[in-house]
Structures are given as C-alpha cells and as structure tokens.
Design a protein around this motif. Sequence first.
Motif, PDB file in Angstrom:
ATOM      1  N   ALA A   1       0.781  -1.256   0.061  1.00  0.00           N
ATOM      2  CA  ALA A   1       0.071   0.046  -0.084  1.00  0.00           C
ATOM      3  C   ALA A   1       0.796   1.291  -0.008  1.00  0.00           C
ATOM      4  O   ALA A   1       0.365   2.276  -0.553  1.00  0.00           O
ATOM      5  CB  ALA A   1      -0.844  -0.023   1.192  1.00  0.00           C
ATOM      6  N   ASP A   2       1.787   1.266   0.457  1.00  0.00           N
ATOM      7  CA  ASP A   2       2.491   2.552   1.031  1.00  0.00           C
ATOM      8  C   ASP A   2       3.887   2.693   0.048  1.00  0.00           C
ATOM      9  O   ASP A   2       4.800   3.669  -0.030  1.00  0.00           O
ATOM     10  CB  ASP A   2       3.147   2.728   2.277  1.00  0.00           C
ATOM     11  CG  ASP A   2       3.881   1.557   2.787  1.00  0.00           C
ATOM     12  OD1 ASP A   2       3.631   0.488   2.373  1.00  0.00           O
ATOM     13  OD2 ASP A   2       4.592   1.677   3.864  1.00  0.00           O
TER      14      ASP A   2
ATOM     15  N   LEU B   1       3.100  12.478 -19.036  1.00  0.00           N
ATOM     16  CA  LEU B   1       2.162  11.293 -19.379  1.00  0.00           C
ATOM     17  C   LEU B   1       3.099  10.184 -18.327  1.00  0.00           C
ATOM     18  O   LEU B   1       2.269   9.526 -17.796  1.00  0.00           O
ATOM     19  CB  LEU B   1       2.417  10.926 -20.797  1.00  0.00           C
ATOM     20  CG  LEU B   1       1.514  11.587 -21.748  1.00  0.00           C
ATOM     21  CD1 LEU B   1       1.864  11.129 -23.154  1.00  0.00           C
ATOM     22  CD2 LEU B   1       0.152  11.393 -21.562  1.00  0.00           C
ATOM     23  N   LEU B   2       4.130  10.139 -18.230  1.00  0.00           N
ATOM     24  CA  LEU B   2       4.908   9.133 -17.491  1.00  0.00           C
ATOM     25  C   LEU B   2       4.424   9.286 -16.023  1.00  0.00           C
ATOM     26  O   LEU B   2       4.252   8.577 -15.162  1.00  0.00           O
ATOM     27  CB  LEU B   2       6.658   9.228 -17.557  1.00  0.00           C
ATOM     28  CG  LEU B   2       7.142   8.155 -16.755  1.00  0.00           C
ATOM     29  CD1 LEU B   2       6.802   6.489 -17.273  1.00  0.00           C
ATOM     30  CD2 LEU B   2       8.639   8.199 -17.462  1.00  0.00           C
TER      31      LEU B   2
ATOM     32  N   ALA C   1       2.995   8.448 -10.576  1.00  0.00           N
ATOM     33  CA  ALA C   1       2.782   9.022  -9.452  1.00  0.00           C
ATOM     34  C   ALA C   1       1.831   8.360  -8.387  1.00  0.00           C
ATOM     35  O   ALA C   1       2.025   8.290  -7.267  1.00  0.00           O
ATOM     36  CB  ALA C   1       2.319  10.692  -9.599  1.00  0.00           C
ATOM     37  N   PRO C   2       0.754   7.814  -8.976  1.00  0.00           N
ATOM     38  CA  PRO C   2      -0.498   7.099  -7.890  1.00  0.00           C
ATOM     39  C   PRO C   2       0.389   5.790  -7.472  1.00  0.00           C
ATOM     40  O   PRO C   2      -0.385   5.286  -6.555  1.00  0.00           O
ATOM     41  CB  PRO C   2      -1.531   6.860  -9.026  1.00  0.00           C
ATOM     42  CG  PRO C   2      -1.250   7.794 -10.000  1.00  0.00           C
ATOM     43  CD  PRO C   2       0.125   7.793 -10.257  1.00  0.00           C
ATOM     44  N   ARG C   3       1.345   5.318  -8.054  1.00  0.00           N
ATOM     45  CA  ARG C   3       1.991   4.183  -7.332  1.00  0.00           C
ATOM     46  C   ARG C   3       2.986   4.476  -6.271  1.00  0.00           C
ATOM     47  O   ARG C   3       3.473   3.601  -5.728  1.00  0.00           O
ATOM     48  CB  ARG C   3       2.477   3.599  -8.603  1.00  0.00           C
ATOM     49  CG  ARG C   3       1.752   2.956  -9.606  1.00  0.00           C
ATOM     50  CD  ARG C   3       2.364   2.445 -10.857  1.00  0.00           C
ATOM     51  NE  ARG C   3       1.619   1.717 -11.793  1.00  0.00           N
ATOM     52  CZ  ARG C   3       0.554   1.990 -12.498  1.00  0.00           C
ATOM     53  NH1 ARG C   3       0.292   3.344 -12.344  1.00  0.00           N
ATOM     54  NH2 ARG C   3      -0.274   1.133 -13.068  1.00  0.00           N
ATOM     55  N   VAL C   4       3.164   5.731  -5.952  1.00  0.00           N
ATOM     56  CA  VAL C   4       4.213   6.138  -4.885  1.00  0.00           C
ATOM     57  C   VAL C   4       3.109   6.561  -3.689  1.00  0.00           C
ATOM     58  O   VAL C   4       2.278   7.718  -4.177  1.00  0.00           O
ATOM     59  CB  VAL C   4       5.204   7.155  -5.332  1.00  0.00           C
ATOM     60  CG1 VAL C   4       5.957   7.532  -3.854  1.00  0.00           C
ATOM     61  CG2 VAL C   4       6.125   6.318  -6.310  1.00  0.00           C
TER      62      VAL C   4
END
Length: 276
Positions: A11-12, A70-71, A76-79
């Motif tokens: 999750a984090d 785009l990258l 970003a949402p994965r961090v």
Amino acid sequence: MTDPASAPLEADITRETAVAAAPPSALRIAVALGIVYVVWGSTYVAIAIALKTLPPFLMASTRFLLAGSLLYVWAAPRVRFAIDATDWRHAAIVGVALFLGGNGGVVWAERTVPSGIVALIVAAIPLWMALIERVVVGGRLRPQAVAGLVLGFAGLFVLVDPSSPQSLDVAGCAVALAASLAWASGSLYARHAKIRTPAFLSSAMQMIAGGVALAILALARGEPASFDVGSVSGESLLAFVYLIVFGSWVAFTAYAWLLRAAPTSTVATYAYVNPV
C-alpha cells in the motif's frame, strides 16, 4: 524495470522500492545497458530527422514535457508518499543539466554537425564522468577503468575517417562537447544525490523540469511564434514520436535506473557504443 519475481505491490511503497535493498541481477543490468546502447544510438538519427522541419528547442521541450507528463500521470499514483520540494529540487537539477544542457546542446549541434560526429563528440562523457567523480566526489579509478577509457577512445578514432574532406562547424562541435560535460555532471548528481523517488517517477519529474527549461529557451528565441505547423513533414513527426516512446520512456528510464544499479564506469560505456 521492476523484478517480476518481487513481492506484490504494497500500500505505501512501489514494487521497485520494495526490492531496492536487493542487489540487481547481472541480467537486468545487461538488458538495461543493451537498451541504452542500441536505442540511444538511434536517437541521434531521429533527432536529425525531426530537425528537418521542427525548431530545435521547441521540438526538444515538447518532447520532454509530453513524455514526462504522461509518465508522471502513470507513475505518481504508485507512490504513496507525498512528493515534496526536495524531490522536485533534485529533479530540477538533474533535468536542467541533462535535458537543457545535455540534450539541448546535442539538438543545437545537430543543426550544423552530422549526427554521427555529434555522437562521437558526446563519447567524451565517460572521461568527464571519471574526472568529475575523481575530483569532486573523491572516487578512485581502478586500473581496469583507466584501461577501459583508453581503449574506448582508441575505438572512437577507428570510426573517424581522417581522409574525409568534410569541414566541421567549430561552434557546433564546441556546443556538443559542452553538452557532454553537462550530461556527465547531471548524471553524477543523480547517482550521488539522495533521490528517494523510484526510477520511473524520478525520470518523469526530470523530463518535466528539463522540458520547462527548454520551453523557456524556445520562447526566448521566438521559436513558437515563427513555427508553422503545416510545414511539419510526416517523417519528422514519426521521428518525434519515436523520440518520445523509445528515447524518453524506454531508454532514459533504463539509464536512470542504471545510474543507481551499476558502477559509473559501466554505465558510461554506452557513449562508446552509440556512435557505431
């Protein structure tokens, strides 16, 4: 650039962060080097084709802003930690050095100097990196690294035809040499700075920062005002798309990961292979 055998995404933290403590395998390093060797060598040609009908700095800034944005949206949402001013400061320093100083210099030089010659000049990067790391960072060059530098430069001379009557633009060659110094400096900063963002996100942020700097330069030169969209050829457009997908997303992300995973002397060898 993640290890498919690593644990599922928690999750984090990102998957890449989860396996960061484990040393990268020789296979992963070899694959990343292969990408940088082959793909980045091809981008010199793609830049030359794009420049046939696209303004240099407007082309470069648009390329990195699109690729980086785009990258970033994907990475970003994965961090799950908040990106702060320190993260962006690191990205700005690396991005300006690599993309404004390094890539911007290459783009400018290729207006008057053949792409193959520019690639040969940029092959000074391993020497710059070795000298900067030795003088500034305090690293030590092993005898094998010195031998590799000498052998690499000897190989470059084999690629140069001394009997060629072609005259070269001195200013363009000087800019290409300065670009190699800027790229080496930014690469070493990225290697030694305490950058906590994963390679994909850090690459995106660096491209955005570099793209903004290039856009400011393009505006100062009046390139957007004089640009005619209708004059862009299909060939240049395809080269531009190629630079985004393969040059920025694939090759640069591989390079950013290598700076953290492999020795400097190993990463810098790409500059010897690209001219071929």
